[in-house]
Write an enzyme that holds these catalytic residues in place. Structure first.
Site, PDB file in Angstrom:
ATOM      1  N   HIS A  27      -3.657  -9.122   4.200  1.00 49.24           N
ATOM      2  CA  HIS A  27      -5.101  -9.168   4.415  1.00 49.24           C
ATOM      3  C   HIS A  27      -5.401  -9.996   5.658  1.00 49.24           C
ATOM      4  O   HIS A  27      -4.928 -11.132   5.783  1.00 49.24           O
ATOM      5  CB  HIS A  27      -5.820  -9.794   3.221  1.00 49.24           C
ATOM      6  CG  HIS A  27      -5.881  -8.909   2.024  1.00 49.24           C
ATOM      7  ND1 HIS A  27      -6.109  -9.380   0.742  1.00 49.24           N
ATOM      8  CD2 HIS A  27      -5.757  -7.560   1.901  1.00 49.24           C
ATOM      9  CE1 HIS A  27      -6.116  -8.359  -0.100  1.00 49.24           C
ATOM     10  NE2 HIS A  27      -5.903  -7.256   0.578  1.00 49.24           N
ATOM     11  N   ARG A  36       0.871  -1.181   0.000  1.00 47.89           N
ATOM     12  CA  ARG A  36       0.000   0.000   0.000  1.00 47.89           C
ATOM     13  C   ARG A  36       0.904   1.225   0.000  1.00 47.89           C
ATOM     14  O   ARG A  36       2.029   1.199   0.513  1.00 47.89           O
ATOM     15  CB  ARG A  36      -0.883   0.022   1.245  1.00 47.89           C
ATOM     16  CG  ARG A  36      -1.793  -1.203   1.422  1.00 47.89           C
ATOM     17  CD  ARG A  36      -2.543  -1.103   2.742  1.00 47.89           C
ATOM     18  NE  ARG A  36      -3.469  -2.216   2.930  1.00 47.89           N
ATOM     19  CZ  ARG A  36      -3.192  -3.314   3.631  1.00 47.89           C
ATOM     20  NH1 ARG A  36      -2.003  -3.463   4.197  1.00 47.89           N
ATOM     21  NH2 ARG A  36      -4.090  -4.278   3.765  1.00 47.89           N
ATOM     22  N   TYR A  58      -9.322 -11.393  -6.067  1.00 44.66           N
ATOM     23  CA  TYR A  58      -8.345 -11.544  -7.145  1.00 44.66           C
ATOM     24  C   TYR A  58      -8.533 -12.840  -7.907  1.00 44.66           C
ATOM     25  O   TYR A  58      -8.080 -12.964  -9.044  1.00 44.66           O
ATOM     26  CB  TYR A  58      -6.920 -11.440  -6.590  1.00 44.66           C
ATOM     27  CG  TYR A  58      -6.652 -10.067  -6.028  1.00 44.66           C
ATOM     28  CD1 TYR A  58      -6.483  -8.972  -6.875  1.00 44.66           C
ATOM     29  CD2 TYR A  58      -6.601  -9.854  -4.657  1.00 44.66           C
ATOM     30  CE1 TYR A  58      -6.278  -7.706  -6.367  1.00 44.66           C
ATOM     31  CE2 TYR A  58      -6.383  -8.589  -4.137  1.00 44.66           C
ATOM     32  CZ  TYR A  58      -6.218  -7.520  -4.999  1.00 44.66           C
ATOM     33  OH  TYR A  58      -6.018  -6.273  -4.494  1.00 44.66           O
ATOM     34  N   HIS A  75      -2.565   1.901  -5.936  1.00 43.99           N
ATOM     35  CA  HIS A  75      -3.273   0.667  -5.622  1.00 43.99           C
ATOM     36  C   HIS A  75      -3.417  -0.223  -6.856  1.00 43.99           C
ATOM     37  O   HIS A  75      -3.551  -1.442  -6.727  1.00 43.99           O
ATOM     38  CB  HIS A  75      -4.647   0.980  -5.025  1.00 43.99           C
ATOM     39  CG  HIS A  75      -4.935   0.207  -3.779  1.00 43.99           C
ATOM     40  ND1 HIS A  75      -4.172   0.302  -2.638  1.00 43.99           N
ATOM     41  CD2 HIS A  75      -5.899  -0.712  -3.500  1.00 43.99           C
ATOM     42  CE1 HIS A  75      -4.666  -0.506  -1.707  1.00 43.99           C
ATOM     43  NE2 HIS A  75      -5.709  -1.137  -2.217  1.00 43.99           N
ATOM     44  N   ARG A 116      -0.628  -2.557  -6.729  1.00 45.10           N
ATOM     45  CA  ARG A 116      -0.876  -3.609  -5.728  1.00 45.10           C
ATOM     46  C   ARG A 116      -1.829  -4.663  -6.301  1.00 45.10           C
ATOM     47  O   ARG A 116      -1.605  -5.872  -6.137  1.00 45.10           O
ATOM     48  CB  ARG A 116      -1.453  -2.965  -4.469  1.00 45.10           C
ATOM     49  CG  ARG A 116      -1.847  -3.931  -3.345  1.00 45.10           C
ATOM     50  CD  ARG A 116      -2.183  -3.098  -2.105  1.00 45.10           C
ATOM     51  NE  ARG A 116      -2.973  -3.817  -1.120  1.00 45.10           N
ATOM     52  CZ  ARG A 116      -2.462  -4.563  -0.141  1.00 45.10           C
ATOM     53  NH1 ARG A 116      -1.152  -4.722  -0.051  1.00 45.10           N
ATOM     54  NH2 ARG A 116      -3.257  -5.152   0.731  1.00 45.10           N
ATOM     55  N   LYS A 167      -2.082  -2.295   8.191  1.00 43.65           N
ATOM     56  CA  LYS A 167      -3.238  -1.798   8.939  1.00 43.65           C
ATOM     57  C   LYS A 167      -3.239  -2.367  10.345  1.00 43.65           C
ATOM     58  O   LYS A 167      -2.877  -3.520  10.568  1.00 43.65           O
ATOM     59  CB  LYS A 167      -4.520  -2.189   8.216  1.00 43.65           C
ATOM     60  CG  LYS A 167      -4.734  -1.442   6.901  1.00 43.65           C
ATOM     61  CD  LYS A 167      -6.069  -1.794   6.287  1.00 43.65           C
ATOM     62  CE  LYS A 167      -6.322  -0.984   5.025  1.00 43.65           C
ATOM     63  NZ  LYS A 167      -7.637  -1.299   4.416  1.00 43.65           N
TER      64      LYS A 167
END
Length: 304
Positions: A276, A155, A285, A250, A253, A179
């Protein structure tokens, strides 16, 4: 805040919930505000229906609240996020012993159409990276930035937060803070290692004037590069490469994940590299990959 809002906060343990989200789950302030906003809206709604404490909230009341959110014109994806937030809130109440049973267990979120992320093809990636000259400190920096965004699936916030100590080019790894302050190790491929090594050796020492805070990527004034700085760098080189698509950090990514899956990588490994928390986020994806497979079939099968 209104008296009604204060009453809702006390009766529904919202301050304790804030502390839980911040100190135990380590969420960002923006995420915390979003979760608290949904919990407070629920509290005010159910209080208006006579439920003065969480113990009095039923599944039916929750269902009515979600229906009201939809009737306000919120998008299905927005209502789905609200349901997700409310499930987390009621799990917190159960853990704290405020309630014994969770009324949100049967709560269904509206189905939203899944948006397939935009990606660049491998030739477009090659064109983008190949269009960057390596003749000065700025372009050597730019090349290493785009190589890392695509080569590691970072990111943009993770990229600009990288410290020099986080980069181990001998081992071919970068330590990334994602995150919720979660750390992960991501492999760095040969092309990205070469670009970053050259930048660190030839360009960064010229840029660092003592205000770098240890960050890897610096602007031409020697300060840590900003998100907007990365966007401008990418936009400039996308134009140079003649790529007509709308490309953001992004997008690189998304391209990283899609190309890994197209190359045969397993979903769990891609999930780990992307950082994730839930594999269902990574599963989007596989939809992109299926689109690629359908295109290959149409192009190459005799009866495609």
């Amino acid at each position: 805040m209104t008296e009604r809002g204060l009453d809702a906060g006390r009766a529904y343990h919202l301050e304790s919930y804030r502390d839980h989200l911040s100190f135990e789950r380590g969420l960002s302030p923006r995420t915390i505000d979003g979760y608290l906003r949904e919990a407070r809206r629920l509290a005010e709604f159910v209080i208006s229906r006579g439920a003065d404490s969480p113990r009095e909230v039923s599944y039916e009341l929750l269902r009515d609240h979600v229906a009201c959110l939809a009737e306000e014109g919120r998008a299905a994806s927005s209502v789905a996020r609200a349901v997700y937030a409310l499930r987390g809130y009621f799990r917190f109440l159960v853990l704290e012993g405020v309630i014994e049973t969770d009324p949100s267990e049967r709560l269904q979120a509206p189905r939203a159409g899944r948006h397939l992320p935009d990606v660049l093809s491998v030739p477009e990636i090659e064109a983008l990276l190949g269009a960057i000259p390596l003749d000065d400190r700025a372009t050597r920096r730019d090349r290493s930035i785009l190589e890392l965004l695509y080569g590691c699936g970072l990111r943009v916030s993770e990229l600009i937060d990288l410290r020099v100590r986080d980069v181990d080019l001998e081992e071919g790894l970068v330590r990334v803070r994602g995150k919720g302050s979660k750390e992960r190790l991501v492999p760095v491929g040969a092309a990205a290692r070469s670009a970053v090594r050259r930048y660190l050796r030839e360009s960064r020492p010229e840029l660092d004037r003592g205000d770098s805070e240890g960050r890897v990527f610096l602007n031409l004034r020697g300060r840590p590069l900003s998100r907007m700085g990365v966007w401008k760098i990418l936009r400039r080189h996308v134009a140079r490469a003649g790529i007509g698509k709308h490309v953001t950090p992004h997008t690189l990514r998304h391209s990283f994940a899609t190309h890994l899956l197209e190359g045969g990588a397993d979903l769990a490994s891609v999930q780990e590299m992307l950082g994730h928390a839930d594999i269902s986020t990574t599963e989007i994806y596989t939809h992109v990959d299926r689109s690629h497979l359908r295109q290959v079939h149409r192009s190459h099968h005799p009866r495609g």
